[in-house]
Design a protein around this motif. Structure first.
Motif, PDB file in Angstrom:
ATOM      1  N   TRP A   1      16.323  -0.785  -8.347  1.00 32.25           N
ATOM      2  CA  TRP A   1      15.103  -0.872  -9.159  1.00 32.25           C
ATOM      3  C   TRP A   1      14.193   0.322  -8.954  1.00 32.25           C
ATOM      4  O   TRP A   1      13.183   0.465  -9.649  1.00 32.25           O
ATOM      5  CB  TRP A   1      14.317  -2.130  -8.832  1.00 32.25           C
ATOM      6  CG  TRP A   1      15.031  -3.415  -9.117  1.00 32.25           C
ATOM      7  CD1 TRP A   1      15.972  -3.645 -10.081  1.00 32.25           C
ATOM      8  CD2 TRP A   1      14.864  -4.647  -8.429  1.00 32.25           C
ATOM      9  NE1 TRP A   1      16.393  -4.938 -10.030  1.00 32.25           N
ATOM     10  CE2 TRP A   1      15.732  -5.583  -9.028  1.00 32.25           C
ATOM     11  CE3 TRP A   1      14.076  -5.052  -7.365  1.00 32.25           C
ATOM     12  CZ2 TRP A   1      15.820  -6.903  -8.604  1.00 32.25           C
ATOM     13  CZ3 TRP A   1      14.158  -6.363  -6.945  1.00 32.25           C
ATOM     14  CH2 TRP A   1      15.023  -7.269  -7.556  1.00 32.25           C
ATOM     15  N   VAL A   2      14.501   1.177  -7.956  1.00 30.81           N
ATOM     16  CA  VAL A   2      13.600   2.255  -7.570  1.00 30.81           C
ATOM     17  C   VAL A   2      14.404   3.538  -7.414  1.00 30.81           C
ATOM     18  O   VAL A   2      15.466   3.538  -6.797  1.00 30.81           O
ATOM     19  CB  VAL A   2      12.893   1.941  -6.227  1.00 30.81           C
ATOM     20  CG1 VAL A   2      11.870   3.006  -5.896  1.00 30.81           C
ATOM     21  CG2 VAL A   2      12.262   0.564  -6.238  1.00 30.81           C
TER      22      VAL A   2
ATOM     23  N   ASP B   1       0.833  -1.195   0.000  1.00 30.62           N
ATOM     24  CA  ASP B   1       0.000   0.000   0.000  1.00 30.62           C
ATOM     25  C   ASP B   1       0.876   1.257   0.000  1.00 30.62           C
ATOM     26  O   ASP B   1       1.254   1.762   1.056  1.00 30.62           O
ATOM     27  CB  ASP B   1      -0.921  -0.020   1.221  1.00 30.62           C
ATOM     28  CG  ASP B   1      -1.898   1.140   1.236  1.00 30.62           C
ATOM     29  OD1 ASP B   1      -1.848   2.004   0.332  1.00 30.62           O
ATOM     30  OD2 ASP B   1      -2.726   1.179   2.164  1.00 30.62           O
ATOM     31  N   GLY B   2       1.179   1.749  -1.180  1.00 28.86           N
ATOM     32  CA  GLY B   2       1.997   2.951  -1.304  1.00 28.86           C
ATOM     33  C   GLY B   2       1.392   4.155  -0.610  1.00 28.86           C
ATOM     34  O   GLY B   2       2.119   5.001  -0.082  1.00 28.86           O
ATOM     35  N   ASP B   3       0.070   4.238  -0.567  1.00 25.16           N
ATOM     36  CA  ASP B   3      -0.579   5.394   0.053  1.00 25.16           C
ATOM     37  C   ASP B   3      -0.344   5.465   1.555  1.00 25.16           C
ATOM     38  O   ASP B   3      -0.422   6.545   2.143  1.00 25.16           O
ATOM     39  CB  ASP B   3      -2.080   5.373  -0.239  1.00 25.16           C
ATOM     40  CG  ASP B   3      -2.368   5.564  -1.719  1.00 25.16           C
ATOM     41  OD1 ASP B   3      -1.576   6.241  -2.400  1.00 25.16           O
ATOM     42  OD2 ASP B   3      -3.373   5.016  -2.198  1.00 25.16           O
ATOM     43  N   ALA B   4      -0.029   4.336   2.195  1.00 22.17           N
ATOM     44  CA  ALA B   4       0.219   4.324   3.638  1.00 22.17           C
ATOM     45  C   ALA B   4       1.672   4.681   3.980  1.00 22.17           C
ATOM     46  O   ALA B   4       2.002   4.868   5.148  1.00 22.17           O
ATOM     47  CB  ALA B   4      -0.137   2.962   4.219  1.00 22.17           C
TER      48      ALA B   4
ATOM     49  N   LYS C   1       2.876  -0.396  -8.621  1.00 19.56           N
ATOM     50  CA  LYS C   1       3.179  -1.235  -9.793  1.00 19.56           C
ATOM     51  C   LYS C   1       3.311  -2.699  -9.377  1.00 19.56           C
ATOM     52  O   LYS C   1       2.716  -3.588 -10.006  1.00 19.56           O
ATOM     53  CB  LYS C   1       4.476  -0.752 -10.441  1.00 19.56           C
ATOM     54  CG  LYS C   1       4.966  -1.574 -11.596  1.00 19.56           C
ATOM     55  CD  LYS C   1       6.288  -0.999 -12.129  1.00 19.56           C
ATOM     56  CE  LYS C   1       6.840  -1.781 -13.280  1.00 19.56           C
ATOM     57  NZ  LYS C   1       7.505  -3.020 -12.880  1.00 19.56           N
ATOM     58  N   VAL C   2       4.076  -2.961  -8.319  1.00 17.20           N
ATOM     59  CA  VAL C   2       4.279  -4.337  -7.865  1.00 17.20           C
ATOM     60  C   VAL C   2       2.966  -4.960  -7.389  1.00 17.20           C
ATOM     61  O   VAL C   2       2.682  -6.122  -7.677  1.00 17.20           O
ATOM     62  CB  VAL C   2       5.362  -4.386  -6.762  1.00 17.20           C
ATOM     63  CG1 VAL C   2       5.428  -5.746  -6.099  1.00 17.20           C
ATOM     64  CG2 VAL C   2       6.723  -4.018  -7.339  1.00 17.20           C
TER      65      VAL C   2
ATOM     66  N   PRO D   1       8.721   8.016  -5.721  1.00 13.25           N
ATOM     67  CA  PRO D   1       9.081   6.864  -6.551  1.00 13.25           C
ATOM     68  C   PRO D   1       8.825   5.526  -5.846  1.00 13.25           C
ATOM     69  O   PRO D   1       8.419   4.553  -6.489  1.00 13.25           O
ATOM     70  CB  PRO D   1      10.571   7.060  -6.827  1.00 13.25           C
ATOM     71  CG  PRO D   1      10.761   8.536  -6.738  1.00 13.25           C
ATOM     72  CD  PRO D   1       9.844   8.972  -5.629  1.00 13.25           C
ATOM     73  N   LEU D   2       9.033   5.475  -4.529  1.00 13.87           N
ATOM     74  CA  LEU D   2       8.739   4.251  -3.784  1.00 13.87           C
ATOM     75  C   LEU D   2       7.248   3.933  -3.846  1.00 13.87           C
ATOM     76  O   LEU D   2       6.851   2.793  -4.098  1.00 13.87           O
ATOM     77  CB  LEU D   2       9.183   4.378  -2.325  1.00 13.87           C
ATOM     78  CG  LEU D   2       8.769   3.213  -1.427  1.00 13.87           C
ATOM     79  CD1 LEU D   2       9.442   1.916  -1.861  1.00 13.87           C
ATOM     80  CD2 LEU D   2       9.064   3.541   0.025  1.00 13.87           C
ATOM     81  N   LYS D   3       6.413   4.933  -3.642  1.00 10.96           N
ATOM     82  CA  LYS D   3       4.970   4.721  -3.692  1.00 10.96           C
ATOM     83  C   LYS D   3       4.544   4.222  -5.073  1.00 10.96           C
ATOM     84  O   LYS D   3       3.726   3.296  -5.186  1.00 10.96           O
ATOM     85  CB  LYS D   3       4.245   6.003  -3.309  1.00 10.96           C
ATOM     86  CG  LYS D   3       4.412   6.338  -1.833  1.00 10.96           C
ATOM     87  CD  LYS D   3       4.066   7.764  -1.501  1.00 10.96           C
ATOM     88  CE  LYS D   3       2.608   8.049  -1.512  1.00 10.96           C
ATOM     89  NZ  LYS D   3       2.286   9.398  -0.977  1.00 10.96           N
TER      90      LYS D   3
END
Length: 129
Positions: free
Chosen positions: A44-45, A26-29, A58-59, A51-53
């Motif tokens: 990869w990031v 959950d990128g939003d968290a 994507k994953v 960018p992490l979110k």
């Protein structure tokens, strides 16, 4: 293992981040746990929180049933190390992962990791876990 009060808070922060961000992808968290100017060493990031979110979104879209099975955690001062098994789908042998997080205050500010494929067959009888 005995930890200082700060090391225990760091372990708790990283565990909470896993519980709310990495395990559900959950990128939003991520804003609750990770600094906006977060330094990323994963190749990869890109560096930074946004960018992490995007990577987490994507994953999650590619592997909605992924499992992150934590095997052990360690704290040393402002660093926390987590060793875990990632499986992307049922039957996947997955990856052995070691994450290293650096914490300042109540946020994760830096991250390194090492990722290794778990082979289906190995001459070594010992699991990577």
């Amino acid at each position: 293992m005995s930890y200082s009060a700060q090391e225990q808070r760091n372990l708790d922060l990283v565990q909470a981040m896993f519980d709310h961000v990495l395990i559900p992808m959950d990128g939003d968290a991520a804003d609750r746990f990770i600094a906006a100017d977060y330094i990323q060493h994963n190749q990869w990031v890109d560096t930074g929180l946004e960018p992490l979110k995007a990577f987490l979104r994507k994953v999650r879209a590619e592997n909605p049933d992924a499992v992150h099975d934590i095997k052990r955690r360690f704290a040393d001062g402002d660093h926390v190390v987590v060793h875990y098994h990632v499986r992307r789908w049922a039957g996947d042998t997955g990856f052995a992962v070691m994450d290293i997080f650096r914490i300042e205050g109540d946020r994760i500010v830096e991250h390194w990791d090492v990722v290794q494929d778990v082979p289906a067959d190995s001459p070594n009888p010992h699991s990577p876990f």
